[in-house]
Write an enzyme that holds these catalytic residues in place. Structure first.
Site, mmCIF file in Angstrom:
data_model
loop_
_atom_site.group_PDB
_atom_site.id
_atom_site.type_symbol
_atom_site.label_atom_id
_atom_site.label_comp_id
_atom_site.label_asym_id
_atom_site.label_seq_id
_atom_site.Cartn_x
_atom_site.Cartn_y
_atom_site.Cartn_z
ATOM 1 N N ASP A 189 -16.920 41.425 18.770
ATOM 2 C CA ASP A 189 -15.826 42.094 18.084
ATOM 3 C C ASP A 189 -14.679 41.111 18.116
ATOM 4 O OD1 ASP A 189 -15.237 44.637 16.734
ATOM 5 O OD2 ASP A 189 -13.549 44.686 18.114
ATOM 6 N N LYS A 247 -15.502 23.796 13.736
ATOM 7 C CA LYS A 247 -15.121 25.198 13.976
ATOM 8 C C LYS A 247 -15.960 25.752 15.124
ATOM 9 C CE LYS A 247 -14.690 29.929 12.403
ATOM 10 N NZ LYS A 247 -14.907 31.004 11.446
HETATM 11 P P1 ITT Z 1 -19.689 43.251 12.474
HETATM 12 O O1 ITT Z 1 -18.876 44.340 13.141
HETATM 13 O O2 ITT Z 1 -20.848 43.784 11.696
HETATM 14 O O3 ITT Z 1 -20.067 42.160 13.403
HETATM 15 P P2 ITT Z 1 -17.200 42.666 11.084
HETATM 16 O O4 ITT Z 1 -16.810 41.604 10.090
HETATM 17 O O5 ITT Z 1 -16.854 44.092 10.732
HETATM 18 O O6 ITT Z 1 -18.773 42.525 11.353
HETATM 19 P P3 ITT Z 1 -15.365 42.812 13.305
HETATM 20 O O7 ITT Z 1 -15.310 44.304 13.304
HETATM 21 O O8 ITT Z 1 -15.466 42.107 14.620
HETATM 22 O O9 ITT Z 1 -16.603 42.286 12.465
HETATM 23 O O10 ITT Z 1 -14.132 42.296 12.475
HETATM 24 C C1 ITT Z 1 -13.662 41.027 12.647
HETATM 25 C C2 ITT Z 1 -12.788 40.655 11.459
HETATM 26 O O11 ITT Z 1 -11.840 39.681 11.943
HETATM 27 C C3 ITT Z 1 -13.626 39.944 10.397
HETATM 28 O O12 ITT Z 1 -14.059 40.827 9.405
HETATM 29 C C4 ITT Z 1 -12.642 38.919 9.870
HETATM 30 O O13 ITT Z 1 -11.823 39.514 8.915
HETATM 31 C C5 ITT Z 1 -11.808 38.575 11.110
HETATM 32 N N1 ITT Z 1 -12.403 37.406 11.801
HETATM 33 C C6 ITT Z 1 -13.103 37.420 12.969
HETATM 34 N N2 ITT Z 1 -13.549 36.187 13.270
HETATM 35 C C7 ITT Z 1 -13.137 35.393 12.263
HETATM 36 C C8 ITT Z 1 -13.317 34.028 11.998
HETATM 37 O O14 ITT Z 1 -14.039 33.240 12.786
HETATM 38 N N3 ITT Z 1 -12.767 33.547 10.881
HETATM 39 C C9 ITT Z 1 -12.064 34.323 10.053
HETATM 40 N N4 ITT Z 1 -11.861 35.633 10.215
HETATM 41 C C10 ITT Z 1 -12.398 36.173 11.329
#
Ligand code: ITT
Length: 200
Positions: free
Chosen positions: A71, A177
């Site tokens: 997350d 990255k």
């Molecule tokens: P899952 O829960 O299915 O893993 P998700 O995209 O919904 O997928 P999250 O709830 O953890 O995952 O949301 C994290 C959000 O934060 C993600 O959608 C991106 O918008 C942002 N984010 C996280 N890591 C990132 C990264 O490495 N680069 C850019 N944005 C990132």
């Protein structure tokens, strides 16, 4: 259904790709969720650790395999840490990555470069099919740019200037990255527990 490997419990293909690269030398196959029947994940709350643990545990119990999840989110100082744990939900459910980025830039319009400090946060979780879960956290400092730059990565990468690089996360080579990101740090911190779970 149990398969021989570790399932990566994410529906975000960008995350899956990165976790596979970060753990490339793991002594187990990293399986995508689509190898299994569709899973329903619990609604996400406001705590990275709890959300990551819930995703990993749900997957491990449904598949019978060791499971990994993360997350993650973007914390912007000028916004009091928002969107943070709600980064995927920022602006509402209908926005895509580009629209969320546009909204963030709009919210920060007029904020000077030196006041645009931000950090990416990731909590990685490892769950056993019996319900045990361990988590580890990683973060990565930077600053929000005035306009998107680069086309690699996903999410907020094009507007996140990674500290000490002069490049946005979307301009960095993938290998770079995956060396310095919040996700790399979190999964590296969890690595000993993953190795132990595979051998134990
Ligand atoms: P899952 O829960 O299915 O893993 P998700 O995209 O919904 O997928 P999250 O709830 O953890 O995952 O949301 C994290 C959000 O934060 C993600 O959608 C991106 O918008 C942002 N984010 C996280 N890591 C990132 C990264 O490495 N680069 C850019 N944005 C990132």
């Amino acid at each position: 259904m149990a398969l021989d490997g570790v399932v990566v419990a994410t529906s975000n293909p960008g995350k899956l790709r990165e976790v596979r690269a970060i753990l490339a030398d793991l002594e187990a196959r990293l399986l995508a969720l689509d190898a299994f029947a569709p899973l329903r994940f619990p609604e996400e709350g406001d705590d990275y650790e709890q959300n990551a643990a819930a995703k990993a545990r749900t997957c491990a119990q449904a598949t019978g395999c060791l499971s990994l999840a993360d997350d993650s989110g973007l914390e912007v100082e000028a916004l009091g840490g928002r969107p943070g744990v709600r980064s995927a939900r920022y602006g509402g459910p209908d926005l895509d990555d580009a629209a969320r980025v546009a909204r963030l830039l709009e919210e920060l319009s007029g904020v000077a470069a030196e006041k645009r400090a931000a950090r990416f946060v990731c909590v990685a979780a490892l769950a056993h099919p019996d319900g045990r879960v361990v988590t580890a956290r990683g973060s990565c400092e930077g600053r929000i740019l005035g306009a998107p730059r680069g086309s690699a990565g996903f999410g907020y990468d094009p507007v996140f200037l990674a500290a000490g690089t002069g490049l946005s996360m979307a301009e960095l080579p993938e290998s770079e990255k995956n060396r310095l990101s919040h996700r790399a740090r979190a999964f590296r911190a969890l690595r000993g527990r993953i190795d132990a779970a595979l051998t134990g």
